[in-house]
Each structure stands twice: as structure tokens, then as C-alpha cells.
Write an enzyme that holds these catalytic residues in place. Structure first.
Site, short mmCIF file in Angstrom:
data_model
loop_
_atom_site.label_atom_id
_atom_site.label_comp_id
_atom_site.label_asym_id
_atom_site.label_seq_id
_atom_site.Cartn_x
_atom_site.Cartn_y
_atom_site.Cartn_z
N SER A 151 56.43 43.17 63.88
CA SER A 151 57.78 42.72 64.21
C SER A 151 57.82 42.20 65.65
O SER A 151 57.15 41.21 65.97
CB SER A 151 58.78 43.84 63.94
OG SER A 151 60.10 43.39 63.96
N ASP B 232 62.07 39.87 53.15
CA ASP B 232 62.35 40.37 54.49
C ASP B 232 63.75 39.92 54.92
O ASP B 232 64.01 38.71 55.01
CB ASP B 232 61.29 39.83 55.46
CG ASP B 232 61.33 40.52 56.82
OD1 ASP B 232 62.42 40.91 57.25
OD2 ASP B 232 60.25 40.66 57.42
N HIS C 142 60.88 44.25 55.41
CA HIS C 142 60.40 44.19 56.79
C HIS C 142 59.46 45.34 57.14
O HIS C 142 58.70 45.24 58.10
CB HIS C 142 61.60 44.19 57.74
CG HIS C 142 61.26 43.72 59.12
ND1 HIS C 142 60.87 42.42 59.40
CD2 HIS C 142 61.24 44.39 60.31
CE1 HIS C 142 60.63 42.31 60.69
NE2 HIS C 142 60.84 43.49 61.27
#
Length: 219
Positions: free
Chosen positions: A121, A171, A202
Site C-alpha cells: 500500500s 480493491d 486491499h
């Protein structure tokens, strides 16, 4: 202390971090890398240690904590809104992280030419920024749920760089188009990119780990 030693010491203390030396023996087929572990928003220097051990048991692990706080949650660079990055801060933080990795290689005596980022991320985004802004610092990168950090005016030469991108089709934070744009940027820069799409969101899954570990064994 010489000026060089002083600069190295200052760069090393820029980040709260963990370093775990390599314990696996090198083989004729593969040298043991140092994995640069870069956490997501709200993570810290402990978060990805187990992931690093799963990806390459016995690899050296260098795990810094992001220096930016967003509502008390560590990040590696500022953002103005969800998916909208503070590009000047990103530039400065990328330089800061690059200097830290170089200082750590000197202080901890690992091979600076064999560093592979493992970013999730926000960590994946600053790893991608390092690839685009500081080519040669990373031998390769595992980017889990990345976005385009910025569009460089001139593409770097990433012909000797291997990149693994893992993204979720569902996501809610990273649109598929963002990941595709990053993949094309890296390919245009000459990187050897392997892409893994999964039917997930995610969060990191066992499928991510299996696919990334398999890729890592080939480079």
C-alpha cells in the site's frame, strides 16, 4: 568522526527501524538479498517482518517506520486526500529513504546492490517512487497494492530491475486503472515486470505471499 561517517550516522538515525542480519547461506544459484520492508498506513517497523521471513527465509531484513503521521498513523509520505499525494513531500521522503538504505548498507555490511523492496500500500507507493526517482538503489521490488506515485519527466533506465506487482481486482482503494498505469510506466522504463491479479481487495492474502515467494526465487 569523519564527515562521511557523520553523514552516514545521521542518515541511519533518520528512521526508527529494525535490522535482522541474513542467516541463510548463499548458493551458486542465488545470493541472499536484503529485503527492505515498507509497511502500509498505520503500520510500523515490526509489521512486515513475518512476511519477509515467509518470502525468503533467512534473508536480511531492513524494516523502517514511516516518518509521517496521519491522524497518528505512520506513513512514508504525506497525502492531501485519498489517492492524492503531496508530490513535494514524496520527493523529499524518497530521497530520505534512499539515503537511509545506503547508510544502512554501510553500517550493517550488507550488499547495496542486492536490496529488494517489499512494499504494501503506502509502502509499495514509496518503493515505486524509489524505482522511478532513484534507479539502481533497488535491485527489485515486490509491490503489493501499488498506485502510481508520480509521473517522471524522464523515464529512468530500469533494464536491470525486476518488479513483481500484485493487485486485487476488487480493491476499494486502488483502482485497477492506477495499477495498470504503473505497470506500463515500469515496462516503458525497461523493468522486467511480472503482474499477479487476484480476486481480492486491499489486504494481503496467502495468494500474494505464494506468488511473490515463487517470483522471488527466480530472480
Amino acid at each position: 568522526m569523519s564527515t562521511h561517517e557523520n553523514i552516514t550516522a545521521q542518515s541511519l538515525t533518520t528512521f526508527v527501524h529494525r535490522f535482522i542480519p541474513a542467516s541463510a547461506p548463499a548458493t551458486a544459484q542465488q545470493q541472499v538479498p536484503t529485503l527492505l520492508l515498507l509497511h502500509g498506513t498505520g503500520g510500523n517497523e515490526e509489521d512486515l517482518l513475518s512476511l519477509g521471513n515467509m518470502l525468503f527465509p533467512g534473508a536480511a531484513l531492513l524494516s523502517p517506520r514511516g516518518n509521517v503521521l496521519e491522524n497518528g498513523m505512520p506513513r512514508f509520505f504525506r497525502r492531501l486526500a485519498e489517492g492524492v499525494f503531496d508530490l513535494e513531500d514524496l520527493r523529499q521522503r524518497t530521497q530520505e529513504l534512499t539515503a537511509f538504505v545506503r547508510a544502512a548498507a554501510e553500517a550493517y555490511h550488507f550488499d547495496p546492490s542486492n536490496v529488494i523492496a517489499v512494499g504494501y500500500s503506502n509502502g509499495a507507493n514509496i518503493a515505486a517512487s524509489m524505482l522511478l526517482a532513484s534507479p539502481g538503489v533497488l535491485r527489485g521490488a515486490i509491490l503489493l497494492r501499488p498506485m502510481v506515485p508520480f509521473i517522471p519527466e524522464q523515464l529512468p533506465d530500469l533494464a536491470t530491475t525486476a518488479v513483481f506487482v500484485s493487485a486485487g481486482r476488487m480493491d476499494p482503494i486502488v483502482p485497477m486503472a492506477q495499477t495498470e498505469q504503473l505497470i506500463q510506466l515500469l515496462k516503458r522504463a525497461g523493468a522486467n515486470v511480472r503482474v499477479h491479479w487476484l480476486n481480492g481487495g486491499h489486504g494481503i492474502s496467502h495468494e500474494d505471499v505464494r506468488a511473490a515467494r515463487s517470483w522471488l526465487a527466480t530472480i
